[in-house]
Motif scaffolding. Structure first.
Motif, PDB file in Angstrom:
ATOM      1  N   UNK A 396       0.828  -1.206   0.000  1.00 13.26           N
ATOM      2  CA  UNK A 396       0.000   0.000   0.000  1.00 13.26           C
ATOM      3  C   UNK A 396       0.869   1.266   0.000  1.00 13.26           C
ATOM      4  N   UNK A 397       1.921   1.268   0.816  1.00  7.25           N
ATOM      5  CA  UNK A 397       2.751   2.463   0.970  1.00  7.25           C
ATOM      6  C   UNK A 397       3.980   2.475   0.064  1.00  7.25           C
ATOM      7  N   UNK A 398       4.197   1.415  -0.691  1.00  7.10           N
ATOM      8  CA  UNK A 398       5.367   1.382  -1.560  1.00  7.10           C
ATOM      9  C   UNK A 398       6.656   1.214  -0.787  1.00  7.10           C
ATOM     10  N   UNK A 399       6.617   0.401   0.260  1.00  7.28           N
ATOM     11  CA  UNK A 399       7.810   0.113   1.066  1.00  7.28           C
ATOM     12  C   UNK A 399       8.392  -1.217   0.596  1.00  7.28           C
ATOM     13  N   UNK A 400       9.692  -1.244   0.368  1.00  6.01           N
ATOM     14  CA  UNK A 400      10.296  -2.473  -0.160  1.00  6.01           C
ATOM     15  C   UNK A 400      10.202  -3.613   0.841  1.00  6.01           C
ATOM     16  N   UNK A 401      10.404  -3.333   2.115  1.00  6.30           N
ATOM     17  CA  UNK A 401      10.295  -4.362   3.157  1.00  6.30           C
ATOM     18  C   UNK A 401      10.263  -3.701   4.519  1.00  6.30           C
ATOM     19  N   UNK A 402       9.438  -4.242   5.422  1.00  5.58           N
ATOM     20  CA  UNK A 402       9.450  -3.781   6.805  1.00  5.58           C
ATOM     21  C   UNK A 402      10.582  -4.471   7.559  1.00  5.58           C
ATOM     22  N   UNK A 403      11.262  -3.742   8.420  1.00  4.18           N
ATOM     23  CA  UNK A 403      12.262  -4.364   9.284  1.00  4.18           C
ATOM     24  C   UNK A 403      11.550  -5.231  10.323  1.00  4.18           C
ATOM     25  N   UNK A 404      12.296  -6.119  10.963  1.00  9.01           N
ATOM     26  CA  UNK A 404      11.704  -6.969  12.003  1.00  9.01           C
ATOM     27  C   UNK A 404      11.102  -6.122  13.118  1.00  9.01           C
ATOM     28  N   UNK A 405      11.794  -5.040  13.466  1.00 15.28           N
ATOM     29  CA  UNK A 405      11.302  -4.177  14.543  1.00 15.28           C
ATOM     30  C   UNK A 405       9.982  -3.518  14.164  1.00 15.28           C
ATOM     31  N   UNK A 406       9.897  -3.004  12.930  1.00 12.94           N
ATOM     32  CA  UNK A 406       8.656  -2.365  12.490  1.00 12.94           C
ATOM     33  C   UNK A 406       7.538  -3.393  12.363  1.00 12.94           C
ATOM     34  N   UNK A 407       7.864  -4.572  11.860  1.00 15.98           N
ATOM     35  CA  UNK A 407       6.851  -5.626  11.776  1.00 15.98           C
ATOM     36  C   UNK A 407       6.270  -5.927  13.153  1.00 15.98           C
ATOM     37  N   UNK A 408       7.130  -5.990  14.166  1.00 12.82           N
ATOM     38  CA  UNK A 408       6.660  -6.263  15.519  1.00 12.82           C
ATOM     39  C   UNK A 408       5.720  -5.177  16.020  1.00 12.82           C
ATOM     40  N   UNK A 409       6.087  -3.921  15.763  1.00 10.54           N
ATOM     41  CA  UNK A 409       5.239  -2.803  16.196  1.00 10.54           C
ATOM     42  C   UNK A 409       3.901  -2.830  15.462  1.00 10.54           C
ATOM     43  N   UNK A 410       3.930  -3.131  14.181  1.00 11.75           N
ATOM     44  CA  UNK A 410       2.692  -3.178  13.402  1.00 11.75           C
ATOM     45  C   UNK A 410       1.796  -4.333  13.848  1.00 11.75           C
ATOM     46  N   UNK A 411       2.393  -5.472  14.148  1.00  6.06           N
ATOM     47  CA  UNK A 411       1.588  -6.623  14.605  1.00  6.06           C
ATOM     48  C   UNK A 411       0.844  -6.287  15.892  1.00  6.06           C
ATOM     49  N   UNK A 412       1.488  -5.531  16.756  1.00  5.51           N
ATOM     50  CA  UNK A 412       0.846  -5.171  18.025  1.00  5.51           C
ATOM     51  C   UNK A 412      -0.316  -4.202  17.839  1.00  5.51           C
TER      52      UNK A 412
END
Length: 434
Positions: A396-412
């Motif tokens: 959606x945002x045109x991000x190549x990949x989320x880092x593990x840290x950002x993925x964790x924050x988004x999952x929460x």
């Protein structure tokens, strides 16, 4: 399925050569593939229907400032503010609503290159005229652009061109024309500055309209020796002379590299960008820029400038800047992030990269994002199952990949769409064009 390297390159093309994708555009680009999308991103269509819905503001000549303490002062000041605001909103709308972002992206680049600020110009009309001039030549020929800018009222006022006479040549315009606009640092001497200042005498500018006239009585018509050649120059011929030099090709290639690829690594000596600029064709240089192997180097990240971040967020949230709840609040947010269109801080333009990263700017960006999210369309997230939100939000945002840290924050935050989108828009991967 696109590889990570392909995702990275397509994300960079989207954010750096436009202002980021609208919902669904990144997924479509991935299906096209890097080569096809690169061509699409650098080929401006004949008609941009997204821009067709934008009405050009009525920016008029407001005339001489009324005398202090007269009844005309207040309506004059109100008109100045109103026109200045409408001009900013009009340009932000063009950036956000364009179907093909390259043209407005290049106007934004040239605005930072020929940096001119309304804070000194005061009147909106000269700035508005300059913006349209930059748009005319944004992907055209740099020789023609430079000639037009020599005769640009806002630039002449900004660099005191109207004060330059045969008896007292002003060196501001001559110095910046060589150092910041055409040749670059250390590619001229102080004698060259003095010589060019003589050539550029005689211009007079109407401050309220930006109209430029030439007064022969104020002009020094004598021959000068400039960069090793002696001749009688006019403003236009001296512009052509500077633009034709090899240093010009090097400098413009360097500036494109600096703003689109890397602010930390120098332009390679064998750069294809400079070669593509041989005829001073800007579109050819931009195409070479997009095709450069450095575009796919993971190390060449760039921090989005505040306006670029704001516009990319508007495109993702399907927001029209001029329709936000409060135009004054919008300008206030941009002011806190220290970047408002038409108001660069100095003749060198805005800074780049890490200059935009600070604890204060992070807090301001969060507050700005919260305000936008309340007014934006969150359907691209709310329409997804919670399990799909982390993965699909990158597309959606045109991000190549989320880092593990950002993925964790988004999952929460998957159960709270507003918090989820806030974390995504303010994430390192979105603030930085990785």
């Amino acid at each position: 399925m696109a590889t990570q390297a392909e995702r990275l390159e397509i994300a960079r093309l989207s954010h750096r050569f436009g202002f980021g994708p609208r919902p669904g555009e990144f997924a479509t680009a991935l299906k096209l593939g890097v080569s096809a999308y690169r061509i699409e991103a650098t080929t401006v269509p004949a008609i941009d229907t997204g821009l067709a819905v934008i009405t050009e503001p009525m920016i008029t000549d407001l005339g001489k400032r009324p005398s202090p303490n007269t009844p005309e002062v207040i309506p004059f000041a109100q008109a100045m503010r109103a026109q200045s605001l409408q001009m900013v909103l009009w340009w932000l709308d063009r950036m956000a609503l364009s179907n093909h972002g390259l043209s407005e992206r290049m106007v934004w680049f040239w605005h930072g290159h020929w940096a001119t600020s309304i804070d000194k110009i005061n009147y909106p009309l000269p700035m508005f005229t300059q913006n349209k001039t930059l748009r005319t030549y944004a992907l055209g020929n740099f020789k023609e652009m430079s000639r037009a800018m020599i005769n640009d009222g806002a630039l002449q006022i900004w660099l005191d061109g109207g004060d330059s006479t045969v008896k007292a040549p002003n060196e501001n315009l001559s110095r910046e024309l060589m150092e910041l606009f055409i040749l670059g640092v250390n590619r001229y001497s102080e004698d060259d500055v003095k010589a060019l200042a003589k050539v550029l005498t005689g211009y007079q500018i109407n401050n309220s309209s930006g109209k430029v006239t030439f007064n022969l009585k104020r002009h020094d018509p004598s021959a000068v020796t400039l960069l090793g050649s002696s001749a009688i120059f006019s403003g236009e011929s001296v512009s052509d002379y500077l633009v034709a030099r090899d240093d010009c090709a090097t400098f413009i290639a360097e500036r494109l590299w600096y703003r689109f690829i890397s602010s930390s690594q120098p332009l390679p000596t064998d750069s294809t960008i400079k070669k593509a600029f041989t005829e001073r064709n800007i579109a050819s240089a931009v195409t070479a820029l997009a095709n450069d192997v450095a575009m796919r180097d993971p190390n060449n990240s760039l921090v989005k400038a505040p306006v670029e971040w704001f516009i990319s967020a508007c495109r993702a949230l399907q927001i029209t800047p001029s329709k936000l709840d409060s135009s004054n609040q919008l300008i206030s947010h941009l002011q806190k992030l220290v970047q408002v269109p038409f108001s660069p801080p100095n003749v060198g333009g805005w800074p780049t990269d890490e200059a935009w990263l600070s604890s204060a700017s992070a807090q301001y960006r969060i507050a700005f994002a919260k305000w936008l999210i309340k007014q934006g369309d969150l359907t691209p997230i709310t329409s997804l199952s919670q399990n799909a939100r982390v993965t699909k939000s990158a597309d959606w945002l045109g991000v190549s990949a989320w880092s593990n840290r950002t993925q964790g924050a988004l999952r929460n935050a998957v159960g709270d769409p507003e918090e989820f989108v806030l974390l995504a828009l303010c994430s390192p991967e979105y603030v930085v064009s990785a």
